[in-house]
Write a protein that holds these residues in place. Sequence first.
Motif, mmCIF file in Angstrom:
data_model
loop_
_atom_site.group_PDB
_atom_site.id
_atom_site.type_symbol
_atom_site.label_atom_id
_atom_site.label_comp_id
_atom_site.label_asym_id
_atom_site.label_seq_id
_atom_site.Cartn_x
_atom_site.Cartn_y
_atom_site.Cartn_z
ATOM 1 N N LYS A 144 31.120 -30.425 31.295
ATOM 2 C CA LYS A 144 30.404 -29.856 32.000
ATOM 3 C C LYS A 144 30.422 -28.472 31.289
ATOM 4 O O LYS A 144 29.547 -27.529 32.159
ATOM 5 C CB LYS A 144 31.732 -29.477 33.293
ATOM 6 C CG LYS A 144 31.738 -31.001 33.952
ATOM 7 C CD LYS A 144 32.587 -30.042 35.421
ATOM 8 C CE LYS A 144 33.113 -31.762 36.477
ATOM 9 N NZ LYS A 144 33.572 -31.532 37.060
ATOM 10 N N LYS A 146 29.524 -27.568 28.823
ATOM 11 C CA LYS A 146 29.058 -28.013 27.580
ATOM 12 C C LYS A 146 29.628 -27.342 26.567
ATOM 13 O O LYS A 146 28.654 -27.296 25.110
ATOM 14 C CB LYS A 146 27.451 -27.376 27.666
ATOM 15 C CG LYS A 146 26.758 -27.443 29.042
ATOM 16 C CD LYS A 146 25.400 -27.310 28.651
ATOM 17 C CE LYS A 146 24.793 -27.250 30.334
ATOM 18 N NZ LYS A 146 24.829 -28.761 31.392
ATOM 19 N N SER A 149 29.418 -33.452 23.336
ATOM 20 C CA SER A 149 27.516 -33.889 24.748
ATOM 21 C C SER A 149 28.052 -35.049 25.054
ATOM 22 O O SER A 149 29.638 -35.796 24.463
ATOM 23 C CB SER A 149 27.138 -34.291 23.067
ATOM 24 O OG SER A 149 27.256 -35.658 22.540
#
Length: 185
Positions: A144, A146, A149
């Motif tokens: 979430k 980032k 991945s």
Amino acid sequence: MINEIKKDAQARMQKSLESLAHAFSRIRTGQAHPSILGGVLVPYYGADTPLNQVASVTVKDSRTLQVVAFERNMLAAVDKAIQSSGLGFNPTNLGELLLISMPALTEETRKGFTKQARDAAEDGRVAVRNIRRDALSQLKDLVKEKEISEDEERRAADDIQKLTDKFVAEIEVAVKQKEADLMAV
């Protein structure tokens, strides 16, 4: 970041396995072993103190434990603490030491102890699964934010699942071993 989550999960799962081993050591198998008295607390100068800090516990023979208090005046308190511990032992006070005879296990008590072992194993499995859930939640948070991945998350989740499976299998081996010890006559 992912490696830290995996290492933390593995360390916590290992602690769950150690906790299970400790729980198993408190379940009697009919053999005398000092760890059976590991949870007994003795009132010692106003504070509850573990038995092994006020007395030495040794195995006299396969069915008898010998307890010698470090201070002779503590023997009565040690005797009372063992009787009130809920372990079902009634020590014989010989003046300088206590002898604790292990009663032979009946079929009914063996089944009861086996049930205790299974319950402890289930608690261990639940703990391992909760650790897995926490680790997967941490991975989702990283996605979430980032920081990793989704592919990295999937690979890490697979690794955590393999770790979980490994520890659950170790718990299964441990409970089978304990059941075999309990049911051996």
